[in-house]
Design an enzyme around this catalytic site. Sequence first.
Site, PDB file in Angstrom:
ATOM      1  N   GLY A  88       0.754  -1.246   0.000  1.00 58.38           N
ATOM      2  CA  GLY A  88       0.000   0.000   0.000  1.00 58.38           C
ATOM      3  C   GLY A  88       0.780   1.289   0.000  1.00 58.38           C
ATOM      4  O   GLY A  88       0.188   2.362  -0.144  1.00 58.38           O
ATOM      5  N   PRO A 133       4.562  -4.985  -0.507  1.00 55.13           N
ATOM      6  CA  PRO A 133       4.534  -3.795  -1.362  1.00 55.13           C
ATOM      7  C   PRO A 133       4.498  -4.146  -2.849  1.00 55.13           C
ATOM      8  O   PRO A 133       5.189  -5.057  -3.290  1.00 55.13           O
ATOM      9  CB  PRO A 133       5.848  -3.086  -1.021  1.00 55.13           C
ATOM     10  CG  PRO A 133       6.757  -4.171  -0.568  1.00 55.13           C
ATOM     11  CD  PRO A 133       5.888  -5.194   0.118  1.00 55.13           C
ATOM     12  N   GLY A 134       3.679  -3.447  -3.585  1.00 52.30           N
ATOM     13  CA  GLY A 134       3.620  -3.632  -5.030  1.00 52.30           C
ATOM     14  C   GLY A 134       4.045  -2.341  -5.720  1.00 52.30           C
ATOM     15  O   GLY A 134       5.181  -2.198  -6.176  1.00 52.30           O
ATOM     16  N   TYR A 167      -9.709   5.110 -12.612  1.00 49.81           N
ATOM     17  CA  TYR A 167      -9.647   5.820 -11.312  1.00 49.81           C
ATOM     18  C   TYR A 167      -9.502   7.328 -11.467  1.00 49.81           C
ATOM     19  O   TYR A 167      -9.232   8.010 -10.481  1.00 49.81           O
ATOM     20  CB  TYR A 167      -8.431   5.359 -10.493  1.00 49.81           C
ATOM     21  CG  TYR A 167      -8.175   3.885 -10.459  1.00 49.81           C
ATOM     22  CD1 TYR A 167      -9.065   3.013  -9.852  1.00 49.81           C
ATOM     23  CD2 TYR A 167      -7.010   3.361 -11.014  1.00 49.81           C
ATOM     24  CE1 TYR A 167      -8.803   1.649  -9.816  1.00 49.81           C
ATOM     25  CE2 TYR A 167      -6.744   2.001 -10.975  1.00 49.81           C
ATOM     26  CZ  TYR A 167      -7.651   1.155 -10.370  1.00 49.81           C
ATOM     27  OH  TYR A 167      -7.384  -0.177 -10.337  1.00 49.81           O
ATOM     28  N   CYS A 179     -12.842   3.874 -28.922  1.00 48.69           N
ATOM     29  CA  CYS A 179     -14.161   4.512 -29.062  1.00 48.69           C
ATOM     30  C   CYS A 179     -14.888   4.595 -27.727  1.00 48.69           C
ATOM     31  O   CYS A 179     -15.907   3.924 -27.514  1.00 48.69           O
ATOM     32  CB  CYS A 179     -14.982   3.745 -30.083  1.00 48.69           C
ATOM     33  SG  CYS A 179     -14.111   3.619 -31.636  1.00 48.69           S
ATOM     34  N   GLU A 180     -14.344   5.346 -26.820  1.00 49.55           N
ATOM     35  CA  GLU A 180     -14.946   5.590 -25.505  1.00 49.55           C
ATOM     36  C   GLU A 180     -14.502   6.977 -25.061  1.00 49.55           C
ATOM     37  O   GLU A 180     -13.328   7.320 -25.202  1.00 49.55           O
ATOM     38  CB  GLU A 180     -14.395   4.609 -24.453  1.00 49.55           C
ATOM     39  CG  GLU A 180     -14.605   3.157 -24.726  1.00 49.55           C
ATOM     40  CD  GLU A 180     -15.891   2.607 -24.118  1.00 49.55           C
ATOM     41  OE1 GLU A 180     -16.584   3.333 -23.377  1.00 49.55           O
ATOM     42  OE2 GLU A 180     -16.193   1.441 -24.413  1.00 49.55           O
TER      43      GLU A 180
HETATM   44  N1  LLP Z   1      -1.379  -7.104  -0.927  1.00 42.90           N
HETATM   45  C1  LLP Z   1      -2.670  -7.251  -1.260  1.00 42.90           C
HETATM   46  C2  LLP Z   1      -3.480  -8.260  -0.580  1.00 42.90           C
HETATM   47  C3  LLP Z   1      -3.245  -6.427  -2.236  1.00 42.90           C
HETATM   48  O1  LLP Z   1      -4.531  -6.555  -2.539  1.00 42.90           O
HETATM   49  C4  LLP Z   1      -2.435  -5.447  -2.878  1.00 42.90           C
HETATM   50  C5  LLP Z   1      -3.003  -4.564  -3.901  1.00 42.90           C
HETATM   51  C6  LLP Z   1      -1.078  -5.374  -2.512  1.00 42.90           C
HETATM   52  C7  LLP Z   1      -0.594  -6.202  -1.522  1.00 42.90           C
HETATM   53  C8  LLP Z   1      -0.147  -4.381  -3.124  1.00 42.90           C
HETATM   54  O2  LLP Z   1      -0.536  -3.076  -2.867  1.00 42.90           O
HETATM   55  P1  LLP Z   1       0.379  -1.838  -3.328  1.00 42.90           P
HETATM   56  O3  LLP Z   1       1.643  -1.882  -2.522  1.00 42.90           O
HETATM   57  O4  LLP Z   1       0.647  -1.994  -4.766  1.00 42.90           O
HETATM   58  O5  LLP Z   1      -0.439  -0.657  -3.037  1.00 42.90           O
HETATM   59  N2  LLP Z   1      -4.995  -1.205  -9.681  1.00 42.90           N
HETATM   60  C9  LLP Z   1      -4.942  -0.209  -8.625  1.00 42.90           C
HETATM   61  C10 LLP Z   1      -4.314  -0.747  -7.362  1.00 42.90           C
HETATM   62  C11 LLP Z   1      -5.009  -1.977  -6.828  1.00 42.90           C
HETATM   63  C12 LLP Z   1      -4.316  -2.560  -5.628  1.00 42.90           C
HETATM   64  C13 LLP Z   1      -4.857  -3.897  -5.312  1.00 42.90           C
HETATM   65  N3  LLP Z   1      -4.222  -4.570  -4.240  1.00 42.90           N
HETATM   66  C14 LLP Z   1      -4.217   1.020  -9.151  1.00 42.90           C
HETATM   67  O6  LLP Z   1      -3.801   1.010 -10.304  1.00 42.90           O
HETATM   68  O7  LLP Z   1      -4.064   2.006  -8.441  1.00 42.90           O
END
Ligand code: LLP
Length: 436
Positions: A254, A292-293, A334, A364-365
Amino acid sequence: MTAQATDPSIHTPAGSPHFHFKGGVLHAEGVSLQKLGQALGTPLYVYSRAALATAFNSYKEAIGTRDVLVCFGMKANSNLAVLKEFARLGSGFDIVSGGELARVLAAGANPAKVVFSGVGKQVWEMQAALNAGVKCFNVESIPELKRLSAVATEMGKSAAVSLRVNPDVDAKTHPYISTGLKENKFGIAIEEASAAYALAASLPGIAVVGVDCHIGSQITEVEPYLDALDKLLKLIDELKVQGIVLKHLDIGGGLGIKYDDETPLAPRVLLDKVFAQLEARGYASLQLVMEPGRSLVGNAGVMLTTVQYLKHTEARNFAIVDAAMNDLMRPALYEAWHGVLPVVPNSGANAPASTLYDVVGPVCESADWLARGRQMALNEGDIIAIESAGAYGFVMAGNYNSRTRPAEVMVDGDKYHVIRQRETFEDLIRGESCLP
Ligand code: LLP
């Protein structure tokens, strides 16, 4: 929203220092993005290997000698080359599907460092994860817990389980990416967690090992994490009384990044506070897991696109580019803000007039836009970079309007490697057949 400056001398890309102007041309590390776009075509995702390492090392440095496992939330970017790079740096992985597990295994990563999240795990996915030997299942409901018990028992295995608890805290982020509130579909309500643990401890084929939460994405404040941690620690206290002792605590992912004028929450700032709270509450020996993603990949990538047409109407000016919502869905989905940088900014006497543009695609949107109201001096044929596209970019791309998905490239110093070929028309129709 801020207008985009076009003068490279006054504008630093929102992203990372690994994307910078050299001789008036935007580079990824030592590679000119102009040359790259021309050589490989656009739309094109470009990642910087050094930026990936820098992001991962910011966690490593904040962790020091503590027992913390970073599990890259690979839904943010699951290209095999990216996974392999993180595995090499010591990362584990947070997966949410059998497909992601298969990618982790294909990248040669260690399944013992994999946590399996997600609200809808199917039997085959549980079986695959048990066979692979993942570190644990982050279980999100009682029915899932029961199914996992049955699947593991039938296989003669024991499934390590952490319950994903929903701490009901407001991560103060976009509603679509906030996950820790009561009304979200995720996790087990904190009030019901203790009973759920008692059930888990009584079920065959289940070994209770941890607790986890993930409260949302693009979080820039530390308080929501500390609120969630506080609730989880109270739960761990309660469980101890019941005789249930946990080995790890997973605080999810997050951490936000800088897209525009955000001040991201640095891993060190978060971790120092988390460690302090763990120590104060007598849990210094608990292993910490993080997922973290975005913060590991978001600013390690840009998407290049070429201006096809400049269309001036009474109400708005449009830069129609060759990338669209199918290539980068975040703005359409978003209303997300991404920086836009002409790769070779036009300047001087012959430069076109600086104009307020909406950057839109050919789909086309009306939702097919990538950026709105950006001040830029553009010519047809210019290549522009959409910043901060390393996370939730390519992975969310699709084929709407029969558009082939972009290629992906990893820059490494002054070299680059195509890490995913551009899709072809043959790829698009593979698996389709006409009636006899
Ligand atoms: N762990 C779980 C269980 C999750 O559901 C997620 C993201 C992460 C870790 C990683 O979160 P991060 O560190 O990336 O915030 N598509 C959206 C974001 C969706 C996030 C979903 N879950 C966007 O483009 O902003």
